[in-house]
Motif scaffolding. Structure first.
Motif, PDB file in Angstrom:
ATOM      1  N   GLN A 168     -19.139 -30.489  20.031  1.00  0.00           N
ATOM      2  CA  GLN A 168     -19.287 -31.933  20.222  1.00  0.00           C
ATOM      3  C   GLN A 168     -20.196 -32.289  21.405  1.00  0.00           C
ATOM      4  N   ARG A 169     -20.754 -31.279  22.071  1.00  0.00           N
ATOM      5  CA  ARG A 169     -21.569 -31.522  23.263  1.00  0.00           C
ATOM      6  C   ARG A 169     -23.045 -31.255  22.981  1.00  0.00           C
ATOM      7  N   ALA A 170     -23.886 -31.982  23.684  1.00  0.00           N
ATOM      8  CA  ALA A 170     -25.322 -31.703  23.624  1.00  0.00           C
ATOM      9  C   ALA A 170     -25.535 -30.291  24.147  1.00  0.00           C
ATOM     10  N   GLY A 171     -26.435 -29.575  23.540  1.00  0.00           N
ATOM     11  CA  GLY A 171     -26.689 -28.208  23.973  1.00  0.00           C
ATOM     12  C   GLY A 171     -25.809 -27.175  23.286  1.00  0.00           C
ATOM     13  N   TYR A 172     -25.016 -27.618  22.312  1.00  0.00           N
ATOM     14  CA  TYR A 172     -24.186 -26.679  21.551  1.00  0.00           C
ATOM     15  C   TYR A 172     -25.081 -25.621  20.918  1.00  0.00           C
ATOM     16  N   ASP A 173     -24.692 -24.370  21.060  1.00  0.00           N
ATOM     17  CA  ASP A 173     -25.432 -23.242  20.502  1.00  0.00           C
ATOM     18  C   ASP A 173     -24.507 -22.530  19.521  1.00  0.00           C
ATOM     19  N   ALA A 174     -24.673 -22.823  18.245  1.00  0.00           N
ATOM     20  CA  ALA A 174     -23.759 -22.306  17.222  1.00  0.00           C
ATOM     21  C   ALA A 174     -23.723 -20.780  17.189  1.00  0.00           C
TER      22      ALA A 174
END
Length: 191
Positions: A168-174
């Motif tokens: 849910q955060r900006a910068g999430y790296d799946a």
């Protein structure tokens, strides 16, 4: 395994609850105490205000109260600021199975424990260029854990984001988040 997951300074966010759900789906009994009485923050400014309002010691006390009714054989997981709660309980509450710190330990302050419990393993995860990653703090913590005859694993990911595992955060790296989750599951299986 019975696990307690402590939220970051942002509160018990939907992204953190997705991690809790995944751990439950993997067969674990997971508790996620809300140390903020339902408040959740989208930014650091609101979170910092909440921490100052409650006081850091009160947050640590809330974490201790939140597990008082649970068995002692717990694994503690802490996201960012919640890593202090996980670290403190793993170090001071008898029966800890281990600690997993995601975006922690942070150079907040000494938590008051002096000797890491014998054989209690630790796994930490950080973005490699996360500005909150303090190599000295990590090395000192690793030394104390290893001195107790326990395993200390450190995993570093190619990102600067502190909350890279929160969908849910900006910068999430799946990809990094999935690798982190698989490493966490392997750690749990080895305990």
């Amino acid at each position: 395994m019975e696990i307690v997951v402590f939220h970051s300074a942002l509160g018990l966010t939907s992204g953190l609850l997705q991690w809790v759900d995944r751990l439950r789906a993997a067969g674990h009994d997971v508790h996620a105490p809300d140390l903020y009485d339902g408040e959740v923050f989208d930014d650091a400014a609101g979170a910092i205000t909440k921490i100052q309002e409650l006081g850091f010691d009160a947050i640590l006390l809330r974490s201790q109260v939140s597990v008082a009714h649970l068995s002692q054989e717990l694994l503690y997981i802490g996201f960012s600021n919640g890593g202090a709660c996980a670290e403190l309980l793993a170090a001071t509450r008898p029966g800890a199975r281990g600690a997993v710190l995601l975006g922690a330990p942070l150079p907040i302050r000494d938590l008051g424990w002096t000797v890491w419990p014998k054989g209690v393993p630790v796994q930490i995860h950080f973005g490699g260029t996360d500005s909150r990653r303090n190599v000295r703090v990590i090395a000192e913590f690793a030394s104390r854990v290893r001195k107790a005859g326990a395993v200390f694993e450190e995993h570093v990911y190619p990102t600067a984001m502190h909350h890279f595992a929160d969908p849910q955060r900006a910068g999430y790296d799946a990809a990094a988040a999935e690798l982190m989750f698989q490493r966490l599951l392997a750690f749990l299986a080895a305990i």
